[in-house]
Motif scaffolding. Structure first.
Motif: not given
Length: 235
Positions: A20, A108, A110, A112
Motif C-alpha cells: 500500500i 489498513t 483494502t 482484497q
C-alpha cells in the motif's frame, strides 16, 4: 518497492505481498469523523477451535517437542466476535495508540484483504536505502515478577535470535547486534535483541531475499520452520 509502502502478507506467505503506497500523507486528528474513513468488511469468518480442542492441540505440540519432532511451535486460536453497531475503526485505532505507546499500531483497509487493526511490539523488517533492521522478540513475563526470565523463556528467545542470524549469514550480510535486553510492551515484558545491517556492497533489493527467509520467524511459527508450519496448517 521504490517508494515508502505498508506491506501486507498472510501467514502462508509465498512471495505474494500487498504493498500500500501512500498518495497523500497527513496527520490524523482524533476528532476526524468515522464516516470519512472507508473500511471494508470481508466474508464471515469460521469459528476457531473450542477451548478443549485447543488444549488438546497444545498438549499434542508439547508431546511433539518432547519427542524431538521440533524445538518450538506457536499454536494460536481464533475468536470470532460480532462488532457493536457503534464500532468505529478509527476511534479504536486511537484507543490503541493511547494505551500502547510503545507498540507499532496500524490500521489498513483494502477490498482484497478487508480492514485490519494491529498492535505489535515486534519488528519483522524495516529498511531504507542504507540499512536493514529487524529484531528477535520472545519470552514473556509480568513486569511485576522480580525473579526474571526463566531458562525456558531465554531459550525461546535464543531460538529466534539464532534463526535471524542464520538468515543474515545465508545471504552473507554482515550485521550488528544489540542485546539481549528486557523490553516492556503493554502489561508484559519480553526479551529483545536488535539487529541492523548496512547495505553497502549488496543489491538494494536484498531486503526481499531477507524477508523471504525471515517470515514467519520462530516467534510466530516455530523451529524448525518447515515442520512447524505444517503442524500449524494441519491443526
Amino acid at each position: 518497492p521504490d517508494k515508502e509502502a505498508f506491506l501486507l502478507a498472510s501467514f502462508n506467505y509465498q512471495n505474494q505481498l500487498l504493498a500500500i503506497e501512500p498518495t497523500q500523507v497527513f496527520t490524523l486528528e482524533e476528532e476526524t469523523a468515522e464516516s470519512e474513513l472507508a473500511w471494508h468488511q470481508r466474508e464471515p469468518q469460521d469459528e476457531g477451535l473450542e477451548k478443549d480442542d485447543f488444549k488438546k492441540l497444545a498438549r499434542y505440540g508439547i508431546e511433539q517437542i518432547k519427542a524431538g519432532s521440533f524445538d518450538k511451535v506457536v499454536a494460536a486460536n481464533k475468536k470470532v466476535v460480532d462488532l457493536p453497531e457503534e464500532f468505529g475503526p478509527l476511534s479504536y485505532f486511537f484507543n490503541l495508540v493511547q494505551h500502547y505507546p510503545g507498540a507499532f499500531i496500524s490500521l489498513t483497509s483494502t477490498p482484497q484483504y478487508g480492514t485490519w487493526i494491529g498492535a505489535t511490539p515486534e519488528l519483522l523488517l524495516s529498511f531504507d536505502q542504507q540499512s536493514i533492521h529487524t529484531e528477535a522478540l520472545a519470552g514473556t513475563k509480568s513486569p511485576a515478577d522480580e525473579e526474571g526470565f526463566t531458562e525456558k523463556e531465554e531459550q525461546e528467545q535464543a531460538l529466534v535470535s539464532q534463526y535471524i542470524e542464520a538468515c543474515f549469514d545465508a545471504l552473507t550480510i554482515n550485521y550488528q547486534k544489540e542485546g539481549p535486553q528486557t523490553t516492556r510492551a503493554g502489561k508484559l515484558s519480553h526479551i529483545k535483541t536488535f539487529y541492523s545491517a548496512g547495505l553497502n556492497g549488496h543489491d538494494r533489493d536484498v531486503w526481499k531475499s531477507l524477508l523471504n527467509k525471515l517470515h514467519p520467524t520462530p516467534a510466530v511459527c516455530g523451529y524448525p520452520f518447515k515442520i512447524t508450519k505444517i503442524f500449524i496448517r494441519n491443526e
